[in-house]
Design a protein around this motif. Structure first.
Motif, PDB file in Angstrom:
ATOM      1  N   GLY A 268       0.772  -1.239   0.000  1.00 31.43           N
ATOM      2  CA  GLY A 268       0.000   0.000   0.000  1.00 31.43           C
ATOM      3  C   GLY A 268       0.804   1.291   0.000  1.00 31.43           C
ATOM      4  N   PRO A 269       1.766   1.471   0.919  1.00 29.16           N
ATOM      5  CA  PRO A 269       2.484   2.748   0.958  1.00 29.16           C
ATOM      6  C   PRO A 269       3.350   3.021  -0.264  1.00 29.16           C
ATOM      7  CG  PRO A 269       2.751   1.532   3.022  1.00 29.16           C
ATOM      8  CD  PRO A 269       2.157   0.587   2.017  1.00 29.16           C
ATOM      9  N   PHE A 270       3.591   1.994  -1.072  1.00 30.22           N
ATOM     10  CA  PHE A 270       4.547   2.131  -2.178  1.00 30.22           C
ATOM     11  C   PHE A 270       3.871   2.335  -3.531  1.00 30.22           C
ATOM     12  CE2 PHE A 270       6.419  -0.373   1.233  1.00 30.22           C
ATOM     13  CZ  PHE A 270       7.523   0.423   1.533  1.00 30.22           C
ATOM     14  N   PHE A 271       2.543   2.508  -3.519  1.00 29.18           N
ATOM     15  CA  PHE A 271       1.869   2.820  -4.774  1.00 29.18           C
ATOM     16  C   PHE A 271       2.276   4.194  -5.289  1.00 29.18           C
ATOM     17  CE2 PHE A 271      -1.080  -0.582  -3.498  1.00 29.18           C
ATOM     18  CZ  PHE A 271      -1.210  -1.237  -4.705  1.00 29.18           C
ATOM     19  N   THR A 272       2.515   5.144  -4.388  1.00 28.43           N
ATOM     20  CA  THR A 272       2.901   6.492  -4.828  1.00 28.43           C
ATOM     21  C   THR A 272       4.233   6.492  -5.579  1.00 28.43           C
ATOM     22  OG1 THR A 272       1.620   7.631  -3.122  1.00 28.43           O
ATOM     23  CG2 THR A 272       3.515   8.804  -4.038  1.00 28.43           C
ATOM     24  N   PRO A 273       5.311   5.940  -5.020  1.00 24.08           N
ATOM     25  CA  PRO A 273       6.553   5.908  -5.809  1.00 24.08           C
ATOM     26  C   PRO A 273       6.434   5.066  -7.076  1.00 24.08           C
ATOM     27  CG  PRO A 273       6.811   4.664  -3.756  1.00 24.08           C
ATOM     28  CD  PRO A 273       5.541   5.433  -3.648  1.00 24.08           C
ATOM     29  N   TYR A 274       5.587   4.036  -7.048  1.00 22.96           N
ATOM     30  CA  TYR A 274       5.396   3.229  -8.246  1.00 22.96           C
ATOM     31  C   TYR A 274       4.768   4.064  -9.357  1.00 22.96           C
ATOM     32  CZ  TYR A 274       3.502  -0.372 -11.372  1.00 22.96           C
ATOM     33  OH  TYR A 274       3.175  -1.139 -12.474  1.00 22.96           O
ATOM     34  N   LEU A 275       3.743   4.828  -9.018  1.00 22.75           N
ATOM     35  CA  LEU A 275       3.054   5.632 -10.028  1.00 22.75           C
ATOM     36  C   LEU A 275       3.928   6.780 -10.532  1.00 22.75           C
ATOM     37  CD1 LEU A 275      -0.503   5.856  -8.404  1.00 22.75           C
ATOM     38  CD2 LEU A 275       0.104   4.609 -10.481  1.00 22.75           C
ATOM     39  N   LEU A 276       4.610   7.465  -9.627  1.00 22.36           N
ATOM     40  CA  LEU A 276       5.353   8.658 -10.016  1.00 22.36           C
ATOM     41  C   LEU A 276       6.735   8.357 -10.576  1.00 22.36           C
ATOM     42  CD1 LEU A 276       4.410  11.064  -7.061  1.00 22.36           C
ATOM     43  CD2 LEU A 276       3.457  11.010  -9.377  1.00 22.36           C
ATOM     44  N   ASN A 277       7.412   7.362 -10.027  1.00 25.64           N
ATOM     45  CA  ASN A 277       8.787   7.095 -10.468  1.00 25.64           C
ATOM     46  C   ASN A 277       8.902   5.972 -11.482  1.00 25.64           C
ATOM     47  OD1 ASN A 277       9.728   9.102  -8.808  1.00 25.64           O
ATOM     48  ND2 ASN A 277      11.351   7.860  -7.901  1.00 25.64           N
ATOM     49  N   GLN A 278       8.082   4.916 -11.319  1.00 26.12           N
ATOM     50  CA  GLN A 278       8.188   3.784 -12.229  1.00 26.12           C
ATOM     51  C   GLN A 278       7.321   3.958 -13.474  1.00 26.12           C
ATOM     52  OE1 GLN A 278      10.397   1.326 -11.821  1.00 26.12           O
ATOM     53  NE2 GLN A 278      11.094   2.328  -9.935  1.00 26.12           N
ATOM     54  N   LEU A 279       6.068   4.377 -13.292  1.00 24.38           N
ATOM     55  CA  LEU A 279       5.180   4.588 -14.444  1.00 24.38           C
ATOM     56  C   LEU A 279       5.276   6.006 -14.992  1.00 24.38           C
ATOM     57  CD1 LEU A 279       1.935   2.685 -13.318  1.00 24.38           C
ATOM     58  CD2 LEU A 279       3.891   1.837 -14.625  1.00 24.38           C
ATOM     59  N   HIS A 280       5.939   6.896 -14.257  1.00 23.17           N
ATOM     60  CA  HIS A 280       6.155   8.283 -14.688  1.00 23.17           C
ATOM     61  C   HIS A 280       4.837   9.010 -14.968  1.00 23.17           C
ATOM     62  CE1 HIS A 280      10.396   7.335 -14.886  1.00 23.17           C
ATOM     63  NE2 HIS A 280      10.131   6.304 -15.672  1.00 23.17           N
ATOM     64  N   PHE A 281       3.828   8.753 -14.128  1.00 27.08           N
ATOM     65  CA  PHE A 281       2.569   9.471 -14.254  1.00 27.08           C
ATOM     66  C   PHE A 281       2.770  10.923 -13.817  1.00 27.08           C
ATOM     67  CE2 PHE A 281      -0.890   5.934 -13.990  1.00 27.08           C
ATOM     68  CZ  PHE A 281      -0.359   5.357 -15.142  1.00 27.08           C
ATOM     69  N   SER A 282       1.980  11.806 -14.383  1.00 28.23           N
ATOM     70  CA  SER A 282       2.002  13.200 -13.963  1.00 28.23           C
ATOM     71  C   SER A 282       1.342  13.336 -12.591  1.00 28.23           C
ATOM     72  CB  SER A 282       1.260  14.072 -14.977  1.00 28.23           C
ATOM     73  OG  SER A 282      -0.134  13.768 -14.958  1.00 28.23           O
ATOM     74  N   TYR A 283       1.604  14.472 -11.931  1.00 29.54           N
ATOM     75  CA  TYR A 283       0.959  14.716 -10.637  1.00 29.54           C
ATOM     76  C   TYR A 283      -0.563  14.754 -10.781  1.00 29.54           C
ATOM     77  CZ  TYR A 283       5.458  15.873  -8.501  1.00 29.54           C
ATOM     78  OH  TYR A 283       6.740  15.817  -8.006  1.00 29.54           O
TER      79      TYR A 283
END
Length: 478
Positions: A268-283
């Motif tokens: 759960g806590p690591f969805f944010t780094p996954y989305l922003l750093n691994q998938l490179h989603f925008s804010y």
């Protein structure tokens, strides 16, 4: 904001030079009550704006500082442990100060001040990540310490007959404020990512969050308070609660809840780094995904409440307990935004069923004077499980690496862990009771669940435990 319930009379207070007459007291009390209800609703809106535009972006801020993905995940969990322990001192603090109002207003002001170090770091564009962890710990310690006393205080201010309707109305205001803060924060960070970089914009977001909480503190000082009822709360020791859990039916439910929380927090806590750093989603895309789960949860709660009334709370818990099992595995399928948006909508509904089922079963049969102690113990146990799961996930990322493959392992491990909790769900006993009204609020926003919710104990009717056998029709969520 819509008017308070029509059952509250609207009349001016009597003149100061008028003779004292018992008949004048109801209008006077009604005027005070109307003011209190407006202030309580406004405080809820300010609090939720802080959550949406402030606490939601702690992990993203850690990433913007370049502190790493493990730190970004742990900042969403580790500081809650401080809150879990500090909130146990809330009853002592209220007695020491001699006022629920002063204790709550003071701790809320401290929570607002916790944003100052992060604002300074955002303006500088650098700083030790330990300061962020310390500030977040103060944030959660002050917030949970305020929440325990606030629940007791509100149960004195809001009449029993108005609780469900009023707090449901207040929750809708809070949901709107949270959503506005969340989406405004995502849009602002996205807009600022090119001209100045997001670090400076975090200072703006955290400043808005701090000001919103300071407004909340000011509003709280204007609430009324009855000193005569200060000591009616009954403390229940952790030892007594543990004895009840071991020998009572609630023990199996608590074991199941803690097991679920631990396995959820592996990923759960690591969805944010996954989305922003691994998938490179925008804010902005990141904020929309969180908002989708939050909206789905909020929209389905009324229907889930009716389901509990018609089919039973245990069936609702089973629906949520089974429904949350495959959610982390669904993240293994694709990283496409629209696919994850659909997953988030499903996740919000399933988490709503799980949380509502748990809250109804855990808090419904507890005597009113013991609810604050039980909520404090629940918060502490929940924080321990949450931190334990996140440390497991952080250790896995540390040893496997922070690449996309490591996150796939994390999601799969969380799925297996959730699957293994189902035998514990089967052991949760079914009890013949009619669900009473209960309102929940979002204390934090999380990509994996939409929000981290807690029950508003002051929304429960007085003496719910004693009324469970009465042949009355009750509606869990209005």
């Amino acid at each position: 904001m819509s008017s308070p319930p029509a059952s509250i009379a609207d009349s001016a207070p009597p003149r100061d030079d008028a003779p004292t007459d018992p008949a004048d007291e109801p209008p006077r009390r009604s005027t005070v009550l109307r003011r209190d209800l407006r202030l309580i609703a406004a405080d809820g809106g300010a609090y939720s704006l802080m959550v949406g535009i402030g606490e939601t972006y702690f992990p993203a801020f850690v990433l913007a500082l370049g502190a790493g993905e493990i730190a970004a995940g742990l900042v969403a969990s580790l500081p809650m442990l401080a809150g879990g322990f500090v909130q146990l001192a809330a009853p002592w603090g209220v007695r020491r100060i001699g006022s629920h109002r002063l204790w709550v207003a003071l701790t809320v002001a401290i929570q607002a001040a916790s944003f100052l170090p992060m604002i300074a770091m955002a303006l500088l564009g650098r700083g030790p990540v330990a300061i962020v962890f310390l500030a977040a710990s103060v944030y959660w310690a002050a917030g949970l310490a305020a929440g325990a006393a606030w629940n007791t205080w509100m149960s004195r201010l809001v009449p029993t007959l108005l609780r469900t309707t009023f707090f449901a109305h207040r929750t809708r205001i809070m949901q709107a404020a949270t959503l506005i803060g969340l989406l405004a924060g995502g849009w602002a960070l996205q807009a600022a990512s090119r001209p100045w970089g997001p670090a400076a914009m975090f200072a703006v977001l955290f400043s808005v969050a701090m000001l919103a909480r300071l407004v909340s503190s000011m509003l709280l000082t204007r609430h009324s308070e009855s000193d005569a009822e200060l000591d009616t709360h009954q403390d229940v020791s952790l030892g007594e609660l543990w004895r009840r859990a071991r020998h009572g039916p609630d023990g199996r439910l608590l074991v199941y809840m803690l097991a679920v929380q631990t396995t959820i927090q592996i990923a759960g806590p690591f969805f944010t780094p996954y989305l922003l750093n691994q998938l490179h989603f925008s804010y902005l895309a990141y904020s929309v995904l969180i908002a989708a789960a939050f909206v789905a949860k909020s929209a389905t709660l009324p229907a889930l409440g009716r389901f509990a009334r018609r089919r039973g709370v245990r069936r609702l818990l089973w629906l949520g307990g089974w429904g949350i099992v495959p959610l982390s595995a669904l993240w293994l399928v694709s990283g496409d935004f629209w696919y994850l948006l659909a997953v988030q909508l499903l996740a919000g509904a399933m988490w709503g069923a799980y949380e509502l089922g748990n809250f109804l079963m855990l808090f419904e049969t507890i005597r009113e004077e013991e609810r604050t102690s039980v909520l404090a113990a629940f918060n502490l146990a929940n924080a321990v499980a949450l931190v334990g799961g996140s440390l497991i996930g952080g250790a896995m990322l540390h040893f496997i690496g922070e690449g996309r493959t490591a996150y796939m392992v994390l999601f799969a491990a969380s799925f297996v862990g959730r699957l293994l909790t189902l035998p514990l769900l089967r052991r949760v006993p079914d009890r013949p009771f009619v669900p009473v009204p209960i309102v929940v609020r979002a204390d934090a926003m999380r990509p994996s669940a939409g929000s981290l919710s807690r029950p508003v104990l002051s929304s429960l009717p007085r003496g719910a435990a004693a009324e469970e056998s009465e042949p009355k029709t009750r509606y869990p969520i209005s």
